[in-house]
Scaffold this motif. Sequence first.
Motif, PDB file in Angstrom:
ATOM      1  N   GLU A  87      57.334  44.695  41.932  1.00 41.88           N
ATOM      2  CA  GLU A  87      57.078  46.094  41.597  1.00 41.88           C
ATOM      3  C   GLU A  87      57.892  46.523  40.378  1.00 41.88           C
ATOM      4  O   GLU A  87      57.411  47.277  39.532  1.00 41.88           O
ATOM      5  CB  GLU A  87      57.419  46.976  42.798  1.00 41.88           C
ATOM      6  N   ILE A 120      55.876  44.939  37.307  1.00 43.28           N
ATOM      7  CA  ILE A 120      54.510  45.366  36.953  1.00 43.28           C
ATOM      8  C   ILE A 120      54.211  46.814  37.310  1.00 43.28           C
ATOM      9  O   ILE A 120      53.157  47.329  36.966  1.00 43.28           O
ATOM     10  CB  ILE A 120      53.454  44.451  37.615  1.00 43.28           C
ATOM     11  N   LYS A 172      53.977  50.047  40.366  1.00 43.66           N
ATOM     12  CA  LYS A 172      53.373  50.194  41.697  1.00 43.66           C
ATOM     13  C   LYS A 172      51.887  49.856  41.657  1.00 43.66           C
ATOM     14  O   LYS A 172      51.254  49.929  40.607  1.00 43.66           O
ATOM     15  CB  LYS A 172      53.565  51.624  42.203  1.00 43.66           C
ATOM     16  N   TRP A 173      51.349  49.504  42.794  1.00 41.61           N
ATOM     17  CA  TRP A 173      49.915  49.216  42.913  1.00 41.61           C
ATOM     18  C   TRP A 173      49.356  49.990  44.095  1.00 41.61           C
ATOM     19  O   TRP A 173      50.082  50.358  45.021  1.00 41.61           O
ATOM     20  CB  TRP A 173      49.664  47.717  43.077  1.00 41.61           C
ATOM     21  N   SER A 174      48.060  50.238  44.054  1.00 39.14           N
ATOM     22  CA  SER A 174      47.430  51.036  45.105  1.00 39.14           C
ATOM     23  C   SER A 174      47.015  50.196  46.308  1.00 39.14           C
ATOM     24  O   SER A 174      47.004  50.672  47.438  1.00 39.14           O
ATOM     25  CB  SER A 174      46.214  51.786  44.551  1.00 39.14           C
ATOM     26  N   ASN A 175      46.639  48.951  46.072  1.00 45.08           N
ATOM     27  CA  ASN A 175      46.288  48.023  47.148  1.00 45.08           C
ATOM     28  C   ASN A 175      46.392  46.598  46.605  1.00 45.08           C
ATOM     29  O   ASN A 175      46.736  46.396  45.438  1.00 45.08           O
ATOM     30  CB  ASN A 175      44.888  48.306  47.706  1.00 45.08           C
ATOM     31  N   ASP A 176      46.103  45.626  47.439  1.00 44.30           N
ATOM     32  CA  ASP A 176      46.290  44.229  47.026  1.00 44.30           C
ATOM     33  C   ASP A 176      45.379  43.812  45.885  1.00 44.30           C
ATOM     34  O   ASP A 176      45.761  42.997  45.043  1.00 44.30           O
ATOM     35  CB  ASP A 176      46.087  43.289  48.222  1.00 44.30           C
ATOM     36  N   ASP A 221      44.333  45.757  43.472  1.00 39.97           N
ATOM     37  CA  ASP A 221      44.974  46.354  42.296  1.00 39.97           C
ATOM     38  C   ASP A 221      46.200  45.533  41.889  1.00 39.97           C
ATOM     39  O   ASP A 221      46.439  45.284  40.698  1.00 39.97           O
ATOM     40  CB  ASP A 221      45.358  47.796  42.611  1.00 39.97           C
ATOM     41  N   LYS A 222      46.966  45.094  42.876  1.00 43.70           N
ATOM     42  CA  LYS A 222      48.145  44.268  42.590  1.00 43.70           C
ATOM     43  C   LYS A 222      47.751  42.980  41.886  1.00 43.70           C
ATOM     44  O   LYS A 222      48.371  42.578  40.891  1.00 43.70           O
ATOM     45  CB  LYS A 222      48.888  43.942  43.891  1.00 43.70           C
ATOM     46  N   GLU A 244      45.157  42.369  40.049  1.00 41.05           N
ATOM     47  CA  GLU A 244      44.746  42.644  38.668  1.00 41.05           C
ATOM     48  C   GLU A 244      45.947  42.924  37.772  1.00 41.05           C
ATOM     49  O   GLU A 244      45.993  42.473  36.618  1.00 41.05           O
ATOM     50  CB  GLU A 244      43.774  43.826  38.641  1.00 41.05           C
ATOM     51  N   LYS A 245      46.951  43.625  38.278  1.00 45.63           N
ATOM     52  CA  LYS A 245      48.148  43.915  37.491  1.00 45.63           C
ATOM     53  C   LYS A 245      48.945  42.640  37.222  1.00 45.63           C
ATOM     54  O   LYS A 245      49.477  42.443  36.124  1.00 45.63           O
ATOM     55  CB  LYS A 245      49.019  44.945  38.219  1.00 45.63           C
ATOM     56  N   GLU A 267      47.132  40.622  34.561  1.00 49.27           N
ATOM     57  CA  GLU A 267      47.349  41.222  33.240  1.00 49.27           C
ATOM     58  C   GLU A 267      48.741  40.878  32.717  1.00 49.27           C
ATOM     59  O   GLU A 267      48.906  40.512  31.544  1.00 49.27           O
ATOM     60  CB  GLU A 267      47.174  42.732  33.336  1.00 49.27           C
TER      61      GLU A 267
END
Length: 505
Positions: free
Chosen positions: A380, A383, A385-389, A391-392, A394-395, A398
Amino acid sequence: MKILKAAQVQEVDCQTLIAQRISSLELMERASEEVVKAVLRDLSQKKERTFSLLCGGGNNGGDGLVIARLLLSMGEKVKVHILKSARYSSDNVANQSKIDNTYISFFDLDNIPYLSDKEIIIDCIFGVGLSRPLSTEYRLLVDRINAHPNLVLSVDMPSGLLADHVNESAAIAVKPDKIYTFQTPKMALLLPDNHHFTREFEVLDIGLDKNALDSQVSHSYYIDEALVASLVKMRTRYSHKGSFGHVVLIGGSYGKIGAMSLCCLAAMKAGCGLCTVYVPRCGYICLQTAVPEVMVLTDPEEELISIFPTVNSFSAVGVGMGMGQESKTKTAFFEFLQSLSPSSKLVLDADALNLVASRREVLSCLPFHTIMTPHPKELERLIGKWSNDIDKIEKVKEFSSLYQVIVLVKGANSMIVNPNGHLYFNSTGNPGMATGGSGDVLTGIITSLLGQGYEPMDAVVLGVYLHGAAGDRVMDEIGEEGLVASDIILQLSPAMQEIKRHRFL
């Protein structure tokens, strides 16, 4: 092993029928036979057992009907409860006719069958083909299953769980004790967000056509023994210690020298020829005594690292374990990163990751394919915070692409992301490994493999599998609760030998 989407699995099923010249009923029979073998193996110590098959109207329900018939033929006590439907699949209907009606009852959602506490439920209501969340009308049925005090087993997917998605924690879905899924894991079974529904799963090989499987495009993979066995380098008879690399591990601070002790011993057990450890002066006697196989260099400071050694002569470098984030350490660390050769083989863990996250411009200094091993909180910081797995993922993809680094996200089903966007999920490991020092052991393993000449991605894939396999061997011997990081190290050699034996199967 490729991780396929639900539509791809269904396509492979269709291609298998054509290639193998079999009917869908024959494939259903084959799949159900594998489930029965696995279930009876897992329940071999359970003498008194009655099975209640809860079957839907589709082909997952058809699987359940075949499973019921096979269990009955073996003398097992079986009850079959079929959910009333306006339409049943043809294979479902065909298999209904193959079971004596005395074993079958039909029910609707307003009249759920009585399930004795002694019965083992096998959930075959909905499978991989489910395309939308279950409506509230299924809540009573699902809640009844989830409240069942005895074992609940799901075939292919827990009913209500969507195969390709993060499911809401409040979703109406079965929470089984174990899932028997066909041929390939589904993404939903691997995501931490779905942990309520995926306590344990096993992938059953049901003989789907290999060419059909190979033809499916996927950039997500499940690390299994066949994959890692293909990566292992076999030693020649005339090898010497110089053949297997000289790694250096940099870290430690007052009170955290144990992290370095675990890391360097794991590196040696994972096969590097030579290992040097660089620690504050307070770690000298500890390491020389605890791990006599390694060489020890010390910082001028007593309790922290203030100067980093020159590492160009080493075959791989691991940094960060127990290192701390004191101002002198931080300044020296950033100077160290800027001094590295582009060809340096580097693993960053623990405080090294936290320091990088605090000064992101240094990410551009990292050598190509540097390996980063964050746990979720460290990730975290890197990269955001992420909204769900999803999203995580994809981050992380990237981040990996932008900085050309390999990211190993530690945890259950540890996920590896490489710069080309490919994902690898680990198949080994257990909850007992969530213990202090386990990550230090993993960093030692990966750095060791990197130093032995493995390509960075291969070192991470093999390293994370080996680490988990060693932990599983410990669990088999003593259970999860008593497992400590040093136990994992003791099982590294046997675990590696088991992997190597797989090459000859």
